[in-house]
Structures are given as structure tokens and as C-alpha cells.
Design a protein around this motif. Structure first.
Motif, short mmCIF file in Angstrom:
data_model
loop_
_atom_site.label_atom_id
_atom_site.label_comp_id
_atom_site.label_asym_id
_atom_site.label_seq_id
_atom_site.Cartn_x
_atom_site.Cartn_y
_atom_site.Cartn_z
N MET A 1 0.85 -1.20 0.00
CA MET A 1 0.00 0.00 0.00
C MET A 1 0.88 1.24 0.00
O MET A 1 1.80 1.36 0.79
N ILE A 2 0.61 2.11 -0.94
CA ILE A 2 1.33 3.37 -0.99
C ILE A 2 0.60 4.32 -0.06
O ILE A 2 -0.57 4.66 -0.29
N ALA A 3 1.27 4.69 1.02
CA ALA A 3 0.57 5.43 2.06
C ALA A 3 0.16 6.81 1.61
O ALA A 3 -0.90 7.30 1.98
N ALA A 4 1.00 7.42 0.81
CA ALA A 4 0.71 8.80 0.40
C ALA A 4 -0.43 8.82 -0.62
O ALA A 4 -0.58 7.90 -1.41
N ALA A 5 -1.21 9.90 -0.57
CA ALA A 5 -2.21 10.08 -1.61
C ALA A 5 -1.49 10.34 -2.93
O ALA A 5 -0.47 11.02 -2.97
N LEU A 6 -2.02 9.77 -3.97
CA LEU A 6 -1.33 9.79 -5.24
C LEU A 6 -2.30 10.29 -6.31
O LEU A 6 -3.45 9.88 -6.36
N ARG A 7 -1.80 11.18 -7.16
CA ARG A 7 -2.63 11.57 -8.29
C ARG A 7 -2.16 10.79 -9.51
O ARG A 7 -0.98 10.72 -9.80
N TYR A 8 -3.11 10.22 -10.19
CA TYR A 8 -2.79 9.36 -11.33
C TYR A 8 -3.39 9.96 -12.59
O TYR A 8 -4.56 10.33 -12.60
N ASP A 9 -2.59 10.05 -13.63
CA ASP A 9 -3.10 10.54 -14.91
C ASP A 9 -2.70 9.60 -16.03
O ASP A 9 -1.62 9.01 -16.00
N LEU A 10 -3.59 9.50 -16.99
CA LEU A 10 -3.37 8.60 -18.12
C LEU A 10 -3.52 9.42 -19.40
O LEU A 10 -4.58 9.40 -20.03
N PRO A 11 -2.47 10.15 -19.74
CA PRO A 11 -2.57 11.01 -20.94
C PRO A 11 -2.75 10.18 -22.20
O PRO A 11 -2.26 9.07 -22.29
N ARG A 12 -3.45 10.81 -23.17
CA ARG A 12 -3.77 10.10 -24.42
C ARG A 12 -2.77 10.40 -25.52
O ARG A 12 -2.85 9.81 -26.59
N ASP A 13 -1.91 11.35 -25.31
CA ASP A 13 -0.84 11.56 -26.29
C ASP A 13 0.36 12.20 -25.60
O ASP A 13 0.30 12.55 -24.42
N LEU A 14 1.40 12.36 -26.37
CA LEU A 14 2.65 12.84 -25.80
C LEU A 14 2.52 14.28 -25.30
O LEU A 14 3.05 14.61 -24.24
N ASP A 15 1.81 15.10 -26.06
CA ASP A 15 1.69 16.50 -25.64
C ASP A 15 0.99 16.61 -24.29
O ASP A 15 1.40 17.37 -23.43
N GLU A 16 -0.06 15.80 -24.14
CA GLU A 16 -0.78 15.83 -22.87
C GLU A 16 0.15 15.33 -21.75
O GLU A 16 0.17 15.90 -20.65
N ALA A 17 0.93 14.30 -22.05
CA ALA A 17 1.84 13.77 -21.04
C ALA A 17 2.87 14.83 -20.64
O ALA A 17 3.14 15.04 -19.45
N LEU A 18 3.41 15.54 -21.64
CA LEU A 18 4.39 16.58 -21.34
C LEU A 18 3.77 17.71 -20.52
O LEU A 18 4.40 18.23 -19.59
N ALA A 19 2.55 18.04 -20.87
CA ALA A 19 1.86 19.12 -20.16
C ALA A 19 1.64 18.72 -18.69
O ALA A 19 1.86 19.51 -17.77
N LEU A 20 1.21 17.49 -18.48
CA LEU A 20 0.99 17.02 -17.11
C LEU A 20 2.30 17.01 -16.33
O LEU A 20 2.37 17.44 -15.18
N LEU A 21 3.33 16.54 -17.01
CA LEU A 21 4.64 16.45 -16.34
C LEU A 21 5.15 17.84 -15.97
O LEU A 21 5.74 18.04 -14.91
N SER A 22 4.86 18.80 -16.83
CA SER A 22 5.43 20.14 -16.62
C SER A 22 4.82 20.84 -15.41
O SER A 22 5.39 21.79 -14.90
N GLN A 23 3.66 20.36 -14.95
CA GLN A 23 3.01 21.05 -13.83
C GLN A 23 3.89 21.03 -12.57
O GLN A 23 3.99 22.00 -11.86
N ASP A 24 4.48 19.88 -12.28
CA ASP A 24 5.39 19.80 -11.13
C ASP A 24 6.34 18.62 -11.31
O ASP A 24 6.15 17.56 -10.70
N PRO A 25 7.33 18.80 -12.16
CA PRO A 25 8.21 17.67 -12.48
C PRO A 25 8.87 17.06 -11.24
O PRO A 25 9.12 15.86 -11.21
N ALA A 26 9.11 17.86 -10.22
CA ALA A 26 9.86 17.35 -9.07
C ALA A 26 9.10 16.29 -8.29
O ALA A 26 9.70 15.45 -7.62
N THR A 27 7.77 16.34 -8.33
CA THR A 27 7.00 15.36 -7.54
C THR A 27 6.27 14.38 -8.44
O THR A 27 5.40 13.65 -7.99
N THR A 28 6.59 14.38 -9.73
CA THR A 28 5.87 13.52 -10.67
C THR A 28 6.78 12.39 -11.13
O THR A 28 7.96 12.62 -11.40
#
Lengths: 294, 163, 795
Positions: free
Chosen positions: A1-28
Motif C-alpha cells: 500500500m502506498i501510504a501517500a495520496a497519489l494523483r494518477y493521470d493517463l494522458p492520451r498523447d505525448l503533448d498531454e503527457a508533457l503538459a501534465l509532467l510540466s506542472q510539477d516535475p519534481a514530484t511527478t
């Protein structure tokens, strides 16, 4: 069990993935197959991780040929590599590597080639094989796409030159021709490889070696490219030459990797026989390949 | 960035559409066991090594301790509880019983799925192929011998009649 | 054969009947402990020490207590206000050892890395895990000692200062004057063997739930235990409750191998916690925790005296075992058992053994099959091969020359055991029936000429089993109840439990035969202290011995009654009634028969008319006790605490890769003798499982620590259990030499195959290395160790 609350995203393309990653790369963290990341999160190794971006639906799982260059998407599973006729016919070394990945069909379904490179574990199969194929990693980031040789990407044990805001998109590999050999030494089926050797030998029309590549995995912190071309290129292949090349491999090991499965001393000691076996296999494959072309 | 402590996961579980609120950090195996109440998959290592948590996800077998529950959104999951056809055990399940291919039974979920998966693609496996197919799953009780026997038996029974 | 087939004229016992409840397992419908969810259940998570040896300065739990969902956070010091130390499953003091007094969480110091120091109880596991991260444990590091020899050296850091030493237990075994016999012998050889630390590693980690009912003042305990009744007694002592206030339920376990006997701290901890928070409390350990419990880790040095004809006359040895931290599980008994199991099945004139057991800052020893007895096999089998090498005799012949002859049983060994029966040379004959040994030697010679290293190794074991330990709740007796209801259905309640080996089905086979009923009419209840009679659970390979023995006695009582009633109804003498296939029939007149349901119903309803002097019930509770154990010391002060002695002889053929040290096991031929087999398939399963445990210990499995005592092999990627591709297909032959002391002729079968596989591999690899002049004496035989030996010999 991962104790910390986790946000999970399933981007549908690379641009979306990059955008999600760019929000807070240090904790992603980027999720490829999960075979390494998920247990690491579960053990709470990195408590700062709060977000997971799952790349498996981001369209990075393609295998295609573009002339001489074969593109292998980062989220290709070992099973996908195993099943690909393109890989089997044009990158048989990669096929051999994928087929031999242990952990059962489950792991070959789940584990991805990009994940393996990004995790950069010294003992993994994939990095060494990709280095032997002179694979280039394709990396997307906020500033666009860059290409870097896999051998350059791997900067140390569990370390790459990937920046936290970048995504490993896939690999570009030129079909090497010739014949390959892949040899893996393990402690048992359940162990990480202790040493792997990926060899590619190609013969020219006169039967002289015009390409010789040998890469050891598991033996050092990063895949060890052995300069076998120095002793083999332009020569006719024979047992002595292979023995010399294998010795080259042993000589190249200066800072062997050490872990709970084997000491550096042992890894250095088996570098020669493991290299030798891969080279022998590559020799017969190369000869066969040349015969089939004549 | 707000992070919820629980998330809603909708999936098809053993043929039934199901929804549950699961902790956002739950592994798939934990969500199946604790939030969906399907205890057939077992948690033996949480590192992807023992295979006891194996399920079939969208037709492929996976170790569910290596998956986040969140990633199973919309997936079709089959567990060992969903393999039998009503009263009828699958041929693999039946062969495991007949050949005494388990003792404590904790590894069964993984072993049965690994065997099912093998026989789908290779109906006449050799012993070496069987051993390779189950090598992602650990068993501490049987020494594997009876498991290999069971897979062989299942293959024989599933083969179409000759001629 | 399925349980519903009519066995025409045949008996279930001796047949490989499949598991009675196999379909439930295969449907995933068996509830193991972690599958149980109780209303209001909360979760306990442990906070662990990162240091291997440290004084506990303080535990700051304030931040954790403020987390949502947290019910309690407790340190060892706080828990010690509620309870004293855990009772020991076996006490080392009566055998000359140190007093072990462990709290369920340590009060003042930690003695191994990963040891729990505090516990968090919360509404969910997630909340408990999150809060556990916030518990600040302040530790003051102490010097770490990991090696047994170093732990016993002057000035070594002491784990348990009150002992004044790290020596947990020491003793001697054997009789005869070694020096005198050795002086009179032709030759002597010296040797040493070291075993690495193994982990029992059942697939299911330990799991416990305690449910304190404050209104009724009753504790219900569910968990992974082999011994519900002994545990109940132990919990009662710990909690200050009466046994009647505690109900222990042992759901099916996912493998035990000794690890789940009792005496683990968390078994007690969950009870305290449930009483404190007045909620059911569940604890499930993770894999890392389970791999911290170990066994073996023993260094043995030996000298053997022998004559030129290969006759081994005397052996002297010293064992030094590394227990890691102390434990309440009685694990120390493995050192004691090792000494008693020597000198295995060989007839010596003199034997002298000394053993020392040290505590160190590794995780605790846990009981693990075959409970230390592998030491005896490894040592004696190595002696036999070294004698063969020195004399030039064949190793098979050396064994033949030294085995206790089949006509000398019962045989009293030099350590005071009285071996029940055996035909050890017969095992060798059985092996040679399936394997052309001379041809294998020819092939080996040919391979050596090609530079290939083939090796053949024998491994023999005699396993003292069915233990009956004075002063401990481990006995070679058990109680079973058998009852038949007025419909003719049978229920068996027994004090033995099943770790998954099928002993439940086998006991049903025994009972069904005795009563002549179909197995589908029998059900069995195990692992429940409120329903089953008192029993010692499953330890020491005794499930069929005592569970089957007592059930057979109880079933026989009922059969007598059924015959009398049926005789009255069919108007023949009871002696002429045969019970079979669900019918009571007149012998040789099968048409004169009654369904057993009718007979049973008649006894309950008109028994007073049919057989007026018969008690009109069909229920019997009987005890079966092994009579060949002896607790009174003999003139040498020795007791006889084991009741059966199964044995086996294995031969391994290996090839060693001289360039990498990798060992390939090509053939493994197993001949074993556990007396009469009730269900041969279950027995075979025990042995194939034991073999793989032995191969793991011989080749791959090893717990490794870093210099600070942190365990580096804490997952299955580094602690390497054998997988299906790591082992060959085994060739197994049975020999049946019944025990004269058991009613069914059975012996134990639960520990076989481990020791002789280890010994066979050690001998085979050394045989393979012989042309190089190389030798290995440390298990596991990792490629690295083998290659080191080769390189050393070449240097």
C-alpha cells in the motif's frame, strides 16, 4: 500500500503527457510498465512522489520501420517486442533479449523497454542490448525533441541524463546486419542477470569482419562497450580472434558492479567467458547470414 | 494540485461491472482484495516476484501488485474466482486438482493463470516450455513437479480429439 | 480417485485420493487469514529500527497520534505496562541455555535491523502506514556483531547484557571414547562445512487478527499458526486470561515449514492492541519482515577416524550456529536436534559432538524444516565421500559398509536415539534400479577427458520426527473425535492441523476405511480450539502419525457399534458384519446388507431394543500416543524425544561450468522410506517440495547482511527461491519399511528431502571439482564460491 495520496493521470498523447509532467516535475513520476516504479513507490523509497503519469496510452508503443531505421516506442512491452515480426527479422538481438526476460509472461506483458532504460538498473537486460545496437534514445521535453545515444543517456547506476521534465519517447535503431549473440549469466531464474553480453559481428564480401560490437551488461554500473573492433575489424574470424576479443572484454572491466548477488570480483571474472559465448554465437550467426546472402 | 485520498474505480470484475472507492495509492491487488472484496489474488511479495497476485487484464496476464488500481479504470479483470464456468472448473483448474498440483494453495492464482495463458498460445507444450511459462511464479510447497504434470494433463484434455 | 467414487472392495488408505476440498482452492474460495474482514476491524503497522543494535532513547509519536484515523501509537515501554514477556514455545533453560524473556516490542534496545520498535493502530492500513512514517524513533547505536565466532569472543558487544555472554546454548552429544577409537583406526580426515542462512519463506507471510470482546471478556484470535491449542495456552499466560476466555482459529495457511508454529511477537501484540482499542486488530507482515527470520547459518568442523577398508569408526565434531537475535519460538531447538540427529544412520563405535549456539545482530532464527537435522546429513555424508576419496573406494560402497544393517533395528545410536526401522542399503538398491550408476561413472570419466566437470553425489538422511519434548507443548500424541450422525454422515474433529499438505484428506481416508463409508460422507474440522479436541497442531511431521492414529482409534470404536447394531438387524454375529462402500453387509453374503445411514439411525432410535447393553451414541474421542519416546534420562542423561525416523537416499548428477562456476543439476534420483503411505501422492508432494527447499539452500538461497547488519536480501529478487526452470524433473522411488511403533506403520514425511538434497549437491559438486584439485565447503554453492575454489586450485 502506498501510504501517500497519489494523483494518477493517463494522458492520451505525448503533448498531454508533457503538459501534465510540466506542472510539477519534481514530484511527478512517469510510469512505463510499473515493474520497477510501483514497488519503489510501495516501499516508500521516494516520499516526495505525489503524482504518477502513466505513459501506456500516450501512443508510445509503436514499432515501425522507416527505411533502415526501426523505431521502437518506449512503452513497448517485452511481449510486444517478442511478438513483432519486424523486430524478429531486423533486430533479432532485441528479440532474443526480450524473449529471455524472466519473471514470467506477466513481466513480459508489463515491463517496457523504455522503463528499463529509464530505471537504468545495471543488471537489466535491455540497456546493454540497446547499446550494442547503437540505439538512439528519442527524448521529448518542453523545448522539443532531442536524440542521444542510449550509451550516453545512461550516466550511472540508476542514473540517466534524462531531465525530470523530459519523457523518453522511444528508440531509433539502424538494422545492424550480420549476426548476433546474446548470452546471459544468472544466479537462478529469479535473479537479476549477473552479466549479459550482446555481440554483433558482420562479415564483408571477403569474409572479413566489417562490424564488431560487444557490450557487457550487469558487469559495470552502465553497459560496457568493449572496443572489440580494434582487434577484430578487417580480420578473418577464427577461434583465436574470438578469444582475443573476449580477453578484450575482460580487460575492459576496470570498475565492476557489486551487489548482493555477486561481487565485482566475480563479475570481472566471468566477463571473459560470457563475452566469449556471445561472440561464438554471433560468429555462427554471422557466417550463416553471409552464406544466405551469397 | 489537489490530490484525492480516494478515487472511484470502475471496472469489469469476473464478468460483472463494478465500482469502488479505493485509496488513491492502492495497488491493483489491494483494491481487488480490500475494496472489491475479491480475495482470490494473493499478496505474497508486492515486488512482482512471486506471482500470487496474477490476474488477467484485458486478455493479458499481469501481476496486479505491479499495477496501480487507478490504472485499471475501465479494464476487464478476470481473477481465479472468475475462471470456472459455473459448476464446471476450467480444464486447467480441474487438472490442478486431479494432479495434486498445489498444497497450501497460496500460489494457485498465479500458477493457474500462467498455465491458462500458456495453453492458449501453445496447446502442446513441452515440459521445458511449461517450466518456462510458470517461472514467473513461486511455489514453496510442491517442488513444481505436480504443477508441470497438471499443465500436461490439461493440455491433453483440451486437445481436440484425433482424426 | 475422487472422493465420490465407490471403491469396490478397495480401501482409500494407500490410494492417491485427491484433495477433498480442492475445488474451493481452485476457485479462490479459501479464506486465509488476510482474507478475513471483521466488522470494525482496524490495522496495525509496525515502525522498525534501521539499526541492528541500538539503545532505544525515545519514541516520539505525537505527530503520528494526531493523524486522521489513528487510534493508538505505542512503544515497547508503553506496552510493557500492560503485559510481561512472551512465553517461550520451548524454554532453553532446562537444557542448559539462557533465559529468553522477550517483550512483544523491545523495551530498551533493538538487536537486529528491521526489529519493530513501535506500533500504529489506525482505521485503515493506509492511515496506519502514513502515521508510522511520522513516528520518530531515537536510537543510540551500539557496536554490531554478526559473526557467531566474533560474538563469542572476549569483549564482544552483548545483545542481552543480563546473560553476560552471547552464548545462548551449548552442549555435547554422543558416547564412546573418540580419541581411543581414533588412535586405533588406520586413518583420520578433517573437514569443515558451512551453511548459509536460509529463510523459511512460505508464500503467505504471517497474518494475525485479535478480536477482544469487552462485554464477554473473550478474545477471538485468527491467524497463521500451526499450533492453535498450544498458542491458546501461551496467549492465556501472556494476557492473564483463562484459556476458556480465548478462542484460537487457524484458517488455512499459505505454507508454514516451521515458521508458523508459535512464539512470534505479533501474535501477542495484536491481542494487547485489541484489548486497548476495543476493536478487532489485524496485522499482516510484509515480505521483507518474513525474510528476516532465518535458519541454518552453521559452521561445522569434524574429524573422522576410519580404517583402510572404508569402515568409519568414530567421528568428532563441533557445531557453531548463528541464531541471530533471540526468539520465543523455540528455534534454538534446531541446534539441539542437529546434535541428536548425528551421526545419522551410520553405526559408529564412538561419536562426540559439541555444539554452541550464539546470538548475533541478525534477525532471529525461526523453526524451519528439517529443523537443524540437515547438519547431521551434511556432516556425515561429507565424511563418507571424503573416506571414499581417501581409500579409493566407491562412495556407494563406503556407505554400504557403514550403514546400520537392516536386521539391527530398533537401533540405539550414540546420541541416545532409538531408530525404529530401516533398510538403508535397500534404498541404494532402489536407486540403482532406476539409475545405471556404473554407466554414469563411465560417462563422467569420458566427460572429464573432454574437460567437462561432471559430478555424482550421494546424500542420505535419517530424520528424527514425531517429537515429544518434555516441558513443552510439543508432543507425540493427539486427540481426535469421530462422530456419525443419524444420517450416517461422519465428522472428524482433530487436534492436528494442516499446513496444506493434505493430512486432512489423508485422515478422512483412514476414517472412511475404518467405517466403510464413502469419503464424500466424511468431513473434517481442524484448527479451531472451540470445536476440536486439544492437539499439538502440525509440527515435527506428526499429522498422520497422531492425528491419523487417534482418528483411527475413535473410528474403530464406532465401527464396533455399527457392526453390533447391523448384526442385530441382519440377525448374524457382529463379527460377520463387514463395513464397506456405505453399507453394513454380512461377510460373503453381499445381498444381505443395510445402508450405514439406516444402521446409524436405528442405533439412535431403537438401539435400546436392538442392542440393549450398547450406549446409543456414535461418538468417540480417543488419544493416540507414541510409546517409544522416553523422557526419563538414561544412564548417560539422554532422553529419547523422537518417535519415528524416516530416511532417504538421493543421488545428484551435476555439471559444473569451469569458466563461471555455474552448476547445472542434470539428474536427481530420490529413494525415500517413510513407512506406510496413506496417500502416496501427498507424500511425493512433500518430498518434491522438500527437495526444492534443499536445492535452494544448496545452490541459491542465502540471506546476506551488510557490515552494519542491514539485511541486503529482503526481496525475492535477491533471496532466490528456486523456480520451475531451476530444477530438473525428479526421479522418485519409494521403499516401505513400516514403523513397528505406529498403528498404521507410517512415519513422518514432512521434513524429508531437504537434508539429503543439500548433502547430495555438496558431494556432487566436490566430485565434479576433484580433477582440478578444488574443493568447496560452504553452502549455498553459489557460482562465485565454486569459481573461487576453481581459481584457487589453479593458482
Amino acid at each position: 500500500m502506498i501510504a501517500a495520496a497519489l494523483r494518477y493521470d493517463l494522458p492520451r498523447d505525448l503533448d498531454e503527457a508533457l503538459a501534465l509532467l510540466s506542472q510539477d516535475p519534481a514530484t511527478t513520476r512517469l510510469l512505463g510498465g510499473g515493474t520497477w516504479l510501483v514497488p519503489e513507490l510501495n516501499r516508500g523509497v521516494v516520499n516526495a512522489d505525489r503524482r504518477v503519469v502513466d505513459l501506456r496510452r500516450a501512443g508510445l508503443g509503436e514499432i515501425r520501420a522507416d527505411g533502415d531505421v526501426i523505431h521502437v516506442g518506449a512503452t513497448c512491452s517485452y511481449a510486444a517486442l517478442e511478438a513483432s515480426e519486424l523486430i524478429a527479422s531486423r533486430l533479432p538481438l532485441l528479440h532474443a533479449m526480450a524473449v529471455g526476460v524472466t519473471g514470467g509472461r506477466q513481466i513480459r506483458n508489463q515491463g517496457t523497454i523504455g522503463g528499463s532504460v529509464a530505471a537504468a538498473r545495471p543488471q537489466s537486460d535491455a540497456p546493454g542490448a540497446l547499446c550494442a545496437l547503437d540505439a538512439a534514445a528519442v527524448i521529448a521535453g518542453p523545448g522539443g525533441t532531442r536524440r542521444v545515444a542510449v550509451v550516453e543517456l545512461l550516466s550511472g547506476a540508476m542514473r540517466t541524463t534524462l531531465r525530470r521534465d523530459e519523457i523518453l519517447v522511444g528508440f531509433e535503431i539502424e538494422q545492424p546486419g550480420g549476426g548476433h549473440g546474446y548470452h546471459k549469466l544468472k544466479r537462478a531464474a529469479g535473479s537479476w542477470p549477473i552479466a549479459t553480453a550482446a555481440a554483433i559481428l558482420r562479415l564483408d564480401g571477403d569474409g572479413l569482419i566489417d562490424r564488431a560490437t560487444l557490450v557487457l551488461g550487469g558487469v559495470c554500473a552502465t553497459p560496457l562497450v568493449v572496443p572489440v573492433a580494434d582487434v577484430m575489424a578487417g580480420h578473418r574470424i577464427d577461434d583465436d580472434l574470438i578469444a582475443a576479443a573476449a580477453q578484450c572484454a575482460a580487460d575492459a572491466v576496470t570498475e565492476p558492479w557489486c551487489d548482493e548477488l555477486a561481487t565485482g570480483r566475480y563479475r570481472a571474472a566471468v566477463a571473459r567467458p560470457v563475452a566469449h559465448r556471445a561472440l561464438i554465437a554471433a560468429q555462427s550467426a554471422a557466417i550463416q547470414q553471409r552464406r544466405s546472402q551469397l | 494540485m489537489s490530490t484525492e485520498t480516494t478515487i472511484r474505480v470502475e471496472l469489469t470484475l469476473d464478468g460483472v461491472a463494478r465500482t469502488a472507492e479505493v485509496p488513491s495509492g492502492a495497488l491493483l491487488v489491494e483494491a481487488l482484495r480490500e475494496d472489491f472484496g475479491t480475495t482470490g489474488p494473493k499478496l505474497g511479495c508486492a515486488t512482482g516476484d512471486c506471482g500470487a497476485c496474477t490476474v488477467r487484464r484485458d486478455g493479458e496476464i499481469v501481476k496486479s501488485c505491479l499495477e496501480l488500481a487507478a490504472g485499471a479504470q475501465g479494464c476487464e479483470i478476470v481473477t481465479i474466482e472468475g475462471l470456472a464456468d459455473g459448476d464446471e472448473l476450467s480444464p486447467v483448474q480441474q487438472a490442478f486438482w486431479d494432479e495434486q498440483a498445489f498444497q497450501c494453495g497460496f500460489c494457485l492464482s498465479g500458477m493457474v493463470f500462467a498455465a491458462e495463458d500458456l495453453l492458449r498460445s501453445n496447446p502442446r507444450p513441452t515440459d521445458d516450455e511449461i517450466r518456462w511459462a510458470i517461472s514467473g511464479n513461486l511455489c514453496r510447497c510442491t517442488g513444481y513437479e505436480a504443477i508441470v504434470e497438471a499443465v500436461r494433463t490439461a493440455a491433453r484434455r483440451m486437445a481436440p480429439p484425433a482424426g | 480417485m475422487s472422493a465420490t467414487e465407490v471403491v469396490d472392495g478397495k480401501l482409500y488408505a494407500g490410494a492417491s485420493v485427491r484433495r477433498h476440498d480442492g475445488d474451493r482452492y481452485l476457485r479462490g474460495r479459501v479464506a486465509y487469514t488476510d482474507d478475513i474482514v471483521l466488522p470494525g476491524m482496524v490495522h496495525a503497522v509496525l515502525v522498525r529500527s534501521e539499526l541492528a543494535h541500538a539503545r532505544i532513547v525515545g519514541v516520539d509519536a505525537d505527530a503520528a497520534r494526531e493523524q486522521p484515523g489513528v487510534l493508538a501509537v505505542l512503544s515497547g515501554a508503553e506496552l510493557a505496562r500492560h503485559a510481561g514477556p512472551i512465553p517461550n514455545a520451548m524454554d532453553p533453560v532446562p537444557v542448559g541455555g539462557q533465559p529468553i524473556a522477550l517483550h512483544c516490542l523491545p523495551v530498551d534496545k533493538v538487536v537486529y535491523a528491521g526489529q519493530p520498535v513501535a506500533v500504529v493502530v489506525a482505521e485503515t492500513r493506509t492511515a496506519a502506514l502514513a502515521a508510522a512514517e511520522l513516528v520518530a524513533v531515537s536510537l543510540e547505536a551500539l557496536p554490531v556483531v554478526l559473526d557467531a565466532e566474533a560474538a563469542l569472543a572476549d569483549g564482544a558487544p552483548l545483545l542481552y547484557e543480563e546473560w553476560g555472554t552471547n552464548l545462548l546454548l551449548s552442549g555435547t552429544a554422543g558416547e564412546g571414547d573418540y580419541d581411543a577409537v581414533a588412535a586405533a583406526s588406520d586413518h583420520r580426515i578433517d573437514g569443515a562445512i558451512t551453511t548459509g542462512r536460509s529463510a523459511p519463506a512460505p508464500m503467505e507471510p504471517r497474518a494475525y487478527i485479535a478480536d477482544w470482546d469487552a462485554r464477554e471478556e473473550r478474545m477471538t484470535w485468527y491467524g497463521t499458526t500451526q499450533a492453535p491449542h498450544p498458542l491458546r495456552h501461551s496467549l492465556a499466560g501472556y494476557l492473564g486470561l483463562r484459556e476458556r476466555q480465548i478462542h484460537v482459529v487457524a484458517p488455512p495457511v499459505g505454507g508454514s515449514f516451521g515458521y508458523k508454529n508459535f512464539g512470534h511477537p505479533e501474535e501477542y501484540l495484536v491481542c494487547l492492541l485489541s484489548r486497548l482499542v476495543e476493536r478487532p486488530v489485524k496485522f499482516v507482515e510484509d515480505r521483507m519482515s518474513s525474510l528476516r527470520y532465518g535458519a541454518k547459518d552453521t559452521r561445522m568442523t569434524f574429524q573422522a577416524a576410519f580404517d583402510a577398508d572404508g569402515r568409519v569408526r568414530a567421528v568428532s565434531c563441533a557445531l557453531l550456529a548463528n541464531h541471530g537475535a533471540a526468539a520465543a519460538t523455540g528455534a534454538f531447538g534446531m541446534a539441539f536436534a542437529a546434535s541428536l540427529a548425528l551421526p545419522s544412520g551410520y553405526a559408529l563405535e564412538a561419536f562426540h559432538g559439541e555444539y554452541r549456539l550464539a546470538v548475533t545482530n541478525k534477525g532471529p532464527w525461526s523453526p524451519m524444516r528439517p529443523f537443524g537435522k540437515e547438519t547431521a546429513s551434511l556432516l556425515m555424508e561429507r565424511v563418507m565421500d571424503l573416506v571414499a576419496e581417501r581409500t579409493g573406494l566407491d562412495p556407494a560402497d563406503v556407505r554400504r559398509r557403514n550403514w546400520i544393517p537392516a536386521d539391527r533395528f530398533p537401533y540405539a545410536t550414540t546420541t541416545g536415539l532409538e531408530l525404529d526401522s530401516g533398510d538403508y542399503a535397500g534404498l541404494l538398491d532402489k536407486v540403482l534400479e532406476v539409475w545405471d550408476y556404473p554407466a554414469a561413472r563411465v560417462e563422467q570419466t569420458r566427460a572429464r577427458e573432454d574437460g567437462r566437470l561432471l559430478g555424482i553425489g550421494f546424500g542420505f538422511e535419517v530424520l528424527p520426527e514425531g517429537a515429544d519434548i518434555p516441558g513443552a507443548l510439543i508432543g507425540a500424541s493427539d486427540i481426535s473425535t469421530v462422530r456419525m450422525d443419524p444420517s450416517g454422515e461422519v465428522e472428524v474433529l482433530t487436534g492436528v492441523t494442516s499446513p496444506g499438505n493434505g493430512n486432512d484428506t489423508a485422515i478422512m481416508q483412514i476414517v472412511a476405511d475404518r467405517l466403510g463409508v464413502l469419503m464424500s460422507e466424511v468431513r473434517i474440522v481442524q484448527g479451531d480450539t472451540e470445536r476440536c479436541p486439544f492437539g499439538f497442531g502440525n509440527v515435527s511431521s506428526r499429522g498422520i502419525l497422531t492425528g491419523g492414529g487417534s482418528a483411527a482409534l475413535a473410528a474403530d470404536d464406532i465401527a464396533v457399534k455399527l457392526r453390533r447394531v447391523a448384526g442385530a438387524m441382519l440377525e448374524v454375529d457382529a463379527e460377520r458384519i463387514v463395513l464397506h462402500g456405505g453399507m453394513a453387509a454380512v461377510a460373503d453374503e453381499p445381498e444381505r446388507a443395510l445402508p450405514l445411514g439406516v444402521v446409524a439411525h436405528s442405533l439412535y432410535t431403537i438401539g435400546g431394543i436392538l442392542v440393549p447393553d450398547l450406549e446409543p451414541t456414535l461418538e468417540s474421542t480417543r488419544t493416540f500416543q507414541m510409546r517409544n519416546v522416553r523422557h526419563h534420562p538414561d544412564e548417560h542423561g539422554r532422553i529419547m524425544p523422537f518417535s519415528t525416523f524416516s530416511n532417504g537416499l538421493y543421488v545428484a548428477l551435476v555439471e559444473v561450468d569451469p569458466a563461471t562456476g555455474v552448476i547445472e543439476l542434470q539428474r536427481h534420483v530420490m529413494a525415500h522410506d517413510c513407512g506406510v503411505m496413506i496417500n502416496p501422492r501427498f507424500v511425493a508432494g512433500q518430498f518434491t517440495g522438500g527437495v526444492v527447499t534443499g536445492l535452494g539452500a544448496a545452490l541459491d538461497e542465502e540471506v546476506v547482511h551488510d557490515a552494519d547488519g542491514v539485511q541486503r536480501t529482503d526481496v525475492f529478487k535477491s533471496y532466490l527461491l528456486p523456480r520451475a526452470t531451476d530444477v530438473p524433473r525428479f526421479e522418485m522411488v519409494h521403499q516401505v519399511t513400516p514403523s513397528p511403533f505406529t498403528p498404521l506403520g507410517t512415519k513422518g514425511a514432512g521434513e524429508g528431502g531437504v537434508a539429503c538434497s543439500m548433502a547430495a549437491l555438496l558431494n556432487a559438486v566436490n566430485d565434479a571439482l576433484r580433477p582440478l584439485g578444488a574443493q568447496v565447503d560452504e553452502l549455498p554453492l553459489t557460482p562465485e564460491r565454486v569459481l573461487d575454489a576453481i581459481l584457487e586450485a589453479r593458482a
